[in-house]
Motif scaffolding. Structure first.
Motif, PDB file in Angstrom:
ATOM      1  N   LYS A 166      97.596  18.518 155.825  1.00 24.08           N
ATOM      2  CA  LYS A 166      96.362  19.028 155.234  1.00 24.08           C
ATOM      3  C   LYS A 166      96.552  20.460 154.727  1.00 24.08           C
ATOM      4  O   LYS A 166      96.081  20.826 153.640  1.00 24.08           O
ATOM      5  N   LYS A 167      97.278  21.264 155.506  1.00 24.31           N
ATOM      6  CA  LYS A 167      97.492  22.658 155.110  1.00 24.31           C
ATOM      7  C   LYS A 167      98.279  22.730 153.806  1.00 24.31           C
ATOM      8  O   LYS A 167      97.974  23.554 152.925  1.00 24.31           O
ATOM      9  N   ALA A 168      99.299  21.867 153.644  1.00 30.62           N
ATOM     10  CA  ALA A 168     100.086  21.853 152.419  1.00 30.62           C
ATOM     11  C   ALA A 168      99.215  21.497 151.214  1.00 30.62           C
ATOM     12  O   ALA A 168      99.292  22.134 150.150  1.00 30.62           O
ATOM     13  N   LEU A 169      98.353  20.479 151.375  1.00 27.53           N
ATOM     14  CA  LEU A 169      97.471  20.078 150.286  1.00 27.53           C
ATOM     15  C   LEU A 169      96.458  21.168 149.962  1.00 27.53           C
ATOM     16  O   LEU A 169      96.114  21.392 148.796  1.00 27.53           O
ATOM     17  N   GLU A 170      95.966  21.847 150.996  1.00 22.94           N
ATOM     18  CA  GLU A 170      95.005  22.924 150.763  1.00 22.94           C
ATOM     19  C   GLU A 170      95.626  24.056 149.951  1.00 22.94           C
ATOM     20  O   GLU A 170      94.973  24.644 149.073  1.00 22.94           O
ATOM     21  N   TYR A 216     104.669  21.187 150.980  1.00 19.26           N
ATOM     22  CA  TYR A 216     104.218  21.896 149.771  1.00 19.26           C
ATOM     23  C   TYR A 216     105.329  21.908 148.723  1.00 19.26           C
ATOM     24  O   TYR A 216     105.123  21.562 147.550  1.00 19.26           O
ATOM     25  N   ASN A 217     106.517  22.341 149.126  1.00 18.27           N
ATOM     26  CA  ASN A 217     107.639  22.438 148.192  1.00 18.27           C
ATOM     27  C   ASN A 217     108.029  21.060 147.643  1.00 18.27           C
ATOM     28  O   ASN A 217     108.366  20.925 146.462  1.00 18.27           O
ATOM     29  N   HIS A 218     107.967  20.043 148.497  1.00 16.36           N
ATOM     30  CA  HIS A 218     108.296  18.672 148.093  1.00 16.36           C
ATOM     31  C   HIS A 218     107.348  18.191 146.989  1.00 16.36           C
ATOM     32  O   HIS A 218     107.791  17.655 145.959  1.00 16.36           O
ATOM     33  N   LEU A 219     106.046  18.394 147.170  1.00 23.04           N
ATOM     34  CA  LEU A 219     105.068  17.943 146.183  1.00 23.04           C
ATOM     35  C   LEU A 219     105.150  18.764 144.903  1.00 23.04           C
ATOM     36  O   LEU A 219     105.052  18.230 143.787  1.00 23.04           O
ATOM     37  N   LYS A 228     106.572  29.568 142.657  1.00 26.07           N
ATOM     38  CA  LYS A 228     107.864  29.451 143.328  1.00 26.07           C
ATOM     39  C   LYS A 228     107.689  28.697 144.645  1.00 26.07           C
ATOM     40  O   LYS A 228     106.606  28.727 145.250  1.00 26.07           O
ATOM     41  N   PRO A 229     108.749  28.037 145.105  1.00 29.09           N
ATOM     42  CA  PRO A 229     108.676  27.456 146.459  1.00 29.09           C
ATOM     43  C   PRO A 229     108.319  28.533 147.466  1.00 29.09           C
ATOM     44  O   PRO A 229     108.684  29.708 147.298  1.00 29.09           O
ATOM     45  N   LEU A 230     107.582  28.144 148.492  1.00 24.83           N
ATOM     46  CA  LEU A 230     107.153  29.124 149.486  1.00 24.83           C
ATOM     47  C   LEU A 230     108.347  29.764 150.163  1.00 24.83           C
ATOM     48  O   LEU A 230     109.341  29.108 150.476  1.00 24.83           O
ATOM     49  N   ASP A 231     108.225  31.071 150.406  1.00 26.16           N
ATOM     50  CA  ASP A 231     109.281  31.827 151.073  1.00 26.16           C
ATOM     51  C   ASP A 231     109.196  31.564 152.562  1.00 26.16           C
ATOM     52  O   ASP A 231     108.186  31.882 153.194  1.00 26.16           O
ATOM     53  N   LEU A 269      98.095  23.772 147.773  1.00 19.09           N
ATOM     54  CA  LEU A 269      98.244  23.306 146.391  1.00 19.09           C
ATOM     55  C   LEU A 269      96.898  23.321 145.661  1.00 19.09           C
ATOM     56  O   LEU A 269      96.820  23.663 144.483  1.00 19.09           O
ATOM     57  N   ALA A 270      95.829  22.949 146.385  1.00 15.22           N
ATOM     58  CA  ALA A 270      94.495  22.974 145.781  1.00 15.22           C
ATOM     59  C   ALA A 270      94.059  24.404 145.485  1.00 15.22           C
ATOM     60  O   ALA A 270      93.418  24.681 144.459  1.00 15.22           O
ATOM     61  N   LEU A 271      94.410  25.319 146.396  1.00 17.82           N
ATOM     62  CA  LEU A 271      94.060  26.721 146.209  1.00 17.82           C
ATOM     63  C   LEU A 271      94.703  27.279 144.941  1.00 17.82           C
ATOM     64  O   LEU A 271      94.116  28.121 144.243  1.00 17.82           O
ATOM     65  N   GLN A 272      95.886  26.785 144.603  1.00 18.29           N
ATOM     66  CA  GLN A 272      96.589  27.250 143.403  1.00 18.29           C
ATOM     67  C   GLN A 272      96.276  26.389 142.184  1.00 18.29           C
ATOM     68  O   GLN A 272      96.901  26.540 141.140  1.00 18.29           O
ATOM     69  N   LYS A 273      95.292  25.457 142.366  1.00 17.98           N
ATOM     70  CA  LYS A 273      94.805  24.597 141.275  1.00 17.98           C
ATOM     71  C   LYS A 273      95.886  23.665 140.725  1.00 17.98           C
ATOM     72  O   LYS A 273      95.840  23.242 139.571  1.00 17.98           O
TER      73      LYS A 273
END
Length: 385
Positions: free
Chosen positions: A46-50, A10-13, A79-82, A52-56
């Motif tokens: 998949k969880k990381a992409l989901e 998630y943070n990488h993308l 912000k990057p995930l804690d 990002l999609a959730l946050q549009k």
């Protein structure tokens, strides 16, 4: 503290989008590409992409892939995930459900269930699913490998996020199950483990439990003890109970004639506990007892077979527990404590909960233990009093 792998992706993308390496309309690496790049399972990417999609931040288009959104939100507010913000104490009974990502779906595949064993497994899995906000599907295989293979294929096609599976009894491993493990799909075995299959398993220490059960009989003066079960057929649960039984004799310096073990009963297998099969097994036990007249006690691998042994002994004029004593694994709940058999009480409820906890760790890209042992108790029943 280690950042869960899905958070790293998630943070990488997010960083690539913030610094302009990926702009609106650009294709985002697929689940498979991310999984290969980060050496994780597809469920993790998949969880990381989901998220990002959730946050549009991205848009996921069925059959085409994921793309950076045309109307991006304020990226500076993201912000990057804690790494400390999505953790949960393992096994916490009253943990609240998570809401950071879409609802997960868990499939629970098992051969069958009864009030003596299996029902509390389901309750444990279901309660933990409810606590983390996950849905649960359930499928019975009736101990049929083809049914188990089809169940796995169907649930994967439905897009479940993880599978808890109580493997069927048998000599050969299910190729669909092996494929799940090789693909690093989140899967947890329950009740037993599979030799040579590197996946997490939750079960009772059957070897130690059988040892303790047998040793109790030996301490009461029984030296002629029979062991009775269904065929082992490469089933770790039964194999370990046999080993524990033999270990008890070795520890006490007692000999164990090979003829004192019988592992050819079938009526306790799923869809088999019916009158004709029960009658056949009772007669088989009768012949076993008549051929070993010095036996004064029996260690039985499961509750339904203990009922068979009890009936066979009664039909031969034996009194329980005066002439012969019986101990076994599992028993139905008895609210007033009047158990028919002294037995190993497996903590099925804890096993079910632990299996879901392990899936959560796998979703987060965490390492998990392969062998997860759940404590048991031995409950005294009227068969040895």
């Amino acid at each position: 503290m280690n950042v869960p792998l899905y958070e790293r992706i998630y943070n990488h993308l997010l960083e690539k989008i913030k610094n302009g390496e990926l702009t609106s309309g650009d294709r985002v690496p697929s689940e498979k590409e991310l999984a290969d790049h980060f050496n994780v399972s597809r469920i993790t990417s998949k969880k990381a992409l989901e998220l990002l999609a959730l946050q549009k931040v991205i848009e996921r288009v069925q059959g085409k892939g994921s793309f950076v959104s045309q109307n991006l939100p304020d990226l500076d507010s993201l912000k990057p995930l804690d790494p400390n913000g999505d953790q949960e104490e393992d096994g916490a009974k009253n943990a609240p459900a998570r809401s950071a990502s879409p609802m997960k779906t868990i499939a629970f595949i098992l051969p069958d269930f009864a009030d003596s064993y299996g029902l509390r497994l389901i309750h444990g899995v279901e309660e933990r699913c409810s606590q983390i906000g996950a849905r649960m599907f359930i499928k019975l295989t009736y101990d049929n490998r083809e049914e188990e293979e089809e169940a796995i294929r169907s649930f994967i096609h439905l897009g479940v996020d993880g599978i808890v599976i109580f493997p069927v009894h048998g000599e050969h491993y299910n190729p669909e199950l092996v494929r799940l493990v090789l693909d690093k799909f989140p899967v947890v075995l329950i009740d037993r483990y599979l030799k040579g299959i590197a996946t997490a398993a939750v079960y009772t220490d059957n070897r130690q439990a059988a040892f303790e059960l047998t040793d109790r009989l030996i301490q009461r003066g029984h030296t002629q003890i029979g062991f009775i079960s269904a065929p082992a057929d490469n089933t770790s649960t039964i194999e370990d109970r046999i080993i524990g039984f033999t270990m008890a004799f070795a520890k006490r310096g007692l000999s164990l004639p090979p003829g004192h073990m019988m592992t050819n009963l079938y009526s306790s297998l799923p869809r088999s506990f019916e009158s004709r099969n029960i009658s056949v097994d009772i007669e088989t036990v009768r012949r076993f007892v008549e051929g070993n007249p010095h036996l004064t006690a029996f260690v039985v691998a499961e509750y339904n077979l203990a009922l068979i042994v009890h009936q066979a002994l009664i039909s031969l004029g034996k009194r329980i527990p005066e002439d012969c004593q019986i101990v076994c694994f599992d028993s139905p709940d008895e609210p007033f404590g009047n158990h028919r058999f002294t037995h190993v009480r497996q903590d099925e409820f804890a096993m079910g909960r632990k299996a879901v906890d392990l899936l959560e760790k796998l979703w987060d890209g965490e390492e998990v233990q392969m062998h997860n042992i759940i404590p048991y108790r031995i409950i005294e029943g009227s068969s040895t009093r």
